[in-house]
Design a protein around this motif. Structure first.
Motif: not given
Length: 223
Positions: A85-113
């Protein structure tokens, strides 16, 4: 019996029959037009809107994380990455770019890294190589393409993505659409991946295939 008595008796019977018919008709009319539904029983039941994380089509079970990934649409609308339920990257947040957009998340806690975008058309691929090599153990990796994810994709990058569980990294090319969720130390290929080849005969947008949407429930990593 006198005639007058007969007339009075018939009048009484007629009045009783008329009253009965009127009463029956009135009750029937009343039941049809002023029925209890409107007041009590048949009022529409309250519609409950069930909220799901990331607006997914169904909720995830316990010990699973919800996610949704949209690729970019041509070179016009950027991608969106949502996790729990957390939007990490999006055009609205203005934090995406051309190419590859990548987010890392802790697989145990779900915390965005951390998250970042990498220009795969005119950028240097080495920052992406460094980013992928530094992914911590147990991390989940969310990936979405935008515009062109493949021009600077080299063999080293293809292997790094394949090691994260990708089945399509080896064929990723110019203006392809790609969404993917993988993991560090994954044993098999990830079930969370979609890919569309850039093809002038089938492209939905002029010069680009249609955007991709990937949603699902990924199991929480237990230590």
């Amino acid at each position: 019996m006198r005639v007058s008595g007969v007339v009075r008796l018939l009048s009484l019977i007629f009045a009783m029959v008329a009253t009965w018919i009127f009463f029956r008709s009135y009750m029937s009319f009343s039941m049809k037009t002023v029925r209890l539904p409107r007041w009590l029983g048949s009022a529409p039941k309250e519609t409950r809107v069930v909220h799901t994380k990331c607006s997914n089509s169904k909720p995830c079970p316990a010990n699973f994380f919800a996610f949704k990934i949209f690729s970019g649409a041509a070179n016009v609308v950027g991608p969106t990455l949502c996790f729990e339920d957390l939007v990490i990257m999006s055009p609205v947040k203005n934090n995406v770019g051309r190419g590859l957009n990548i987010a890392l998340v802790n697989g145990s806690t779900g915390t965005m890294l951390r998250h970042s975008s990498f220009d795969m058309y005119s950028g240097d691929p080495q920052p992406l190589v460094k980013f992928l090599k530094e992914i911590p153990a147990g991390a989940l990796v969310l990936v979405a393409s935008y515009d062109d994810p493949g021009t600077k994709m080299n063999d080293e990058l293809r292997k790094l993505f394949s090691d994260l569980g990708s089945s399509y990294a080896k064929q990723l090319g110019f203006r392809d659409s790609w969404v993917f969720l993988g993991a560090q130390d994954i044993k098999n290929k990830s079930p969370f991946e979609q890919f569309l080849k850039n093809n002038p005969d089938t492209n939905k947008y002029e010069g680009w295939p249609e955007l991709l949407e990937l949603e699902g429930c990924v199991p929480r990593k237990t230590l």
